[in-house]
Design an enzyme around this catalytic site. Structure first.
Site, PDB file in Angstrom:
ATOM      1  N   SER A   3       0.839  -1.193   0.000  1.00 28.53           N
ATOM      2  CA  SER A   3       0.000   0.000   0.000  1.00 28.53           C
ATOM      3  C   SER A   3       0.878   1.248   0.000  1.00 28.53           C
ATOM      4  CB  SER A   3      -0.902  -0.010   1.232  1.00 28.53           C
ATOM      5  OG  SER A   3      -1.683   1.168   1.268  1.00 28.53           O
ATOM      6  N   CYS A  13      -8.739   0.933  12.348  1.00 27.56           N
ATOM      7  CA  CYS A  13     -10.048   0.624  11.775  1.00 27.56           C
ATOM      8  C   CYS A  13     -11.022   0.101  12.809  1.00 27.56           C
ATOM      9  CB  CYS A  13      -9.914  -0.382  10.655  1.00 27.56           C
ATOM     10  SG  CYS A  13      -8.238  -0.811  10.248  1.00 27.56           S
TER      11      CYS A  13
HETATM   12  C1  PLP Z   1      -3.107  -0.652   6.332  1.00 29.26           C
HETATM   13  C2  PLP Z   1      -3.094  -2.120   6.143  1.00 29.26           C
HETATM   14  C3  PLP Z   1      -3.861  -2.743   5.150  1.00 29.26           C
HETATM   15  C4  PLP Z   1      -4.833  -1.972   4.310  1.00 29.26           C
HETATM   16  O1  PLP Z   1      -4.197  -1.152   3.365  1.00 29.26           O
HETATM   17  P1  PLP Z   1      -5.071   0.059   2.758  1.00 29.26           P
HETATM   18  O2  PLP Z   1      -4.232   0.558   1.624  1.00 29.26           O
HETATM   19  O3  PLP Z   1      -5.231   1.055   3.854  1.00 29.26           O
HETATM   20  O4  PLP Z   1      -6.363  -0.506   2.313  1.00 29.26           O
HETATM   21  C5  PLP Z   1      -3.770  -4.102   4.989  1.00 29.26           C
HETATM   22  N1  PLP Z   1      -2.963  -4.830   5.754  1.00 29.26           N
HETATM   23  C6  PLP Z   1      -2.192  -4.287   6.712  1.00 29.26           C
HETATM   24  C7  PLP Z   1      -1.294  -5.156   7.513  1.00 29.26           C
HETATM   25  C8  PLP Z   1      -2.242  -2.917   6.953  1.00 29.26           C
HETATM   26  O5  PLP Z   1      -1.504  -2.389   7.917  1.00 29.26           O
END
Ligand code: PLP
Length: 392
Positions: free
Chosen positions: A202, A328
């Site tokens: 991400s 979240c």
């Molecule tokens: C933040 C996160 C995600 C989600 O990524 P986004 O781009 O915010 O949807 C998935 N897995 C982990 C381990 C994360 O920390």
């Protein structure tokens, strides 16, 4: 009165976009706005910018550019990898293996598959947050098609033995996906040396923009199309590309690769200083998770006999941003599924705070935070009805 000092200690929730990243993105909103699918020059400029970004993201994990597929987020990459693999391999079997401490992007994808009739094994973890390789191997069945275990955990920072997991998966002819959203830019990653088949990333966790992610799909793994439409992303994930997001993610990946060793050293030093100081200054604290094989910027600490939420709010009044549980789920009162899986008792979980330092954190920020924290913990304990004496 609002506090003037702003200290951000929640880099695992998201990171600010670096100046150099933003500077690289800006022209692609205005004069370089062309559709990458258009054949005239401004379109081809955009197409080239995406190629450069793809090379940069690939370089950060040791992949080939053709193995990188841009998505809207880490969440989308997780959904794609897990759900489409399960569907594609359903003729072989309907069993997948994951862990109890995954991000909700992964866990809720698995729950969706369970509703469709798939079977999911959720491996437990030990008190430090590690899965057991022996348990993993024992869980593999003839109908197992996928193992998905996160690279590094977002709450306690534990780094799993990814190479060993990949070896076990390969030996049994099972595909291996890893959610590396937290590991990216914080741990050396070489997908070829590790032997992973799919890996989620991400942008906004590595000082890039929000709303852009990527899935590494090893050449030879034939993951089905995830979005139908135009031929973008080699026909697997259609939709006009998030040009500015991709450019920003690429720049962030390039900077991350250049600075990786220094970044890891800096964060490790700051984090260790913070943990040592907390332990020296405040009684009845517990550091959750393993301290060695752990993300460099992560400290997850329980302050016994108080509510994490109350502590978070007192720190916020001093301009300090931290988190309880994961960003979240912190709006809900259900205790962290990660700390629960580590075997941390319910009342201890409720006094837990995640501090994550990053590139813009200074020792002065931590000193200010330590003072505020010491004061806030003392205050909350003095008014707490639950104390050591009440038999917790
Ligand atoms: C933040 C996160 C995600 C989600 O990524 P986004 O781009 O915010 O949807 C998935 N897995 C982990 C381990 C994360 O920390």
């Amino acid at each position: 009165m609002e506090n003037e000092r702003k200290i951000y200690l929640d880099y695992s929730a998201t990171t600010p976009v670096k100046e150099a990243v933003l500077a690289e993105m800006i022209p692609y909103f205005t004069e370089r706005f062309g559709n990458p699918s258009s054949l005239y020059t401004v379109g081809q400029d955009s197409k080239n910018a995406i190629s450069v970004a793809r090379e940069r993201v690939a370089a950060l994990i040791g992949a080939q550019p053709g193995e990188i597929y841009f998505t809207s987020s880490g969440t989308e990459a997780d959904n794609w990898a897990v759900i489409e693999t399960a569907h594609a391999k359903a003729a072989k079997g309907r069993h997948i293996i994951t862990s109890a401490i995954e991000h909700h992007a992964l866990l809720h994808s698995c729950e969706h598959l369970e509703k469709e009739g798939f079977e999911v094994t959720y491996l437990g973890v030990d008190a430090e947050g590690f899965i057991s390789l022996a348990e993993l191997e024992a869980a593999i069945r003839p109908d197992t098609t996928l193992i998905s275990i996160m690279f590094a955990n977002n709450e306690v920072g534990t780094i799993q033995p990814v190479a060993e997991i990949a070896q076990i998966a390969k030996a049994h002819g099972v595909l291996f996906h890893t959610d590396a959203v937290q590991a990216l830019g914080n741990v050396e990653i070489d997908v070829k040396a590790l032997g992973v088949d799919m890996l989620s990333m991400s942008g906004h966790k590595i000082y890039g923009p929000k709303g852009i992610g990527a899935l590494y799909i090893r050449r030879g793994v034939n993951l089905p199309t995830h979005m139908y439409g135009g031929g973008q992303e080699s026909g697997k994930r259609a939709g006009t590309e998030n040009l500015t997001g991709i450019v920003g993610f690429g720049k962030a990946a390039q900077l991350s690769k250049e600075n990786l060793a220094a970044h890891i050293a800096k964060l490790t030093e700051l984090r260790n200083y913070f943990v040592e100081q907390v332990q020296a200054r405040i009684q009845d604290v517990q550091v959750n998770g393993n301290l060695e094989r752990r993300l460099p910027g992560n400290a997850n600490i329980t302050f016994k006999y108080i509510e994490g939420e109350a502590l978070l709010l007192l720190l916020d009044m001093k301009g300090i941003a931290v988190s309880t549980g994961s960003a979240c789920s912190s709006a809900s009162l259900t205790p962290s599924h990660v700390l629960s899986a580590l075997g941390v008792p319910w009342e201890i979980i409720h006094g837990s705070i995640r501090f994550t330092v990053g590139d813009f954190t200074t020792k002065e920020d931590l000193d200010y935070t330590l003072d505020a924290l010491t004061e806030a913990v003392a205050k909350l304990r003095s008014i707490s009805s639950v104390s050591k004496d009440s038999g917790w």
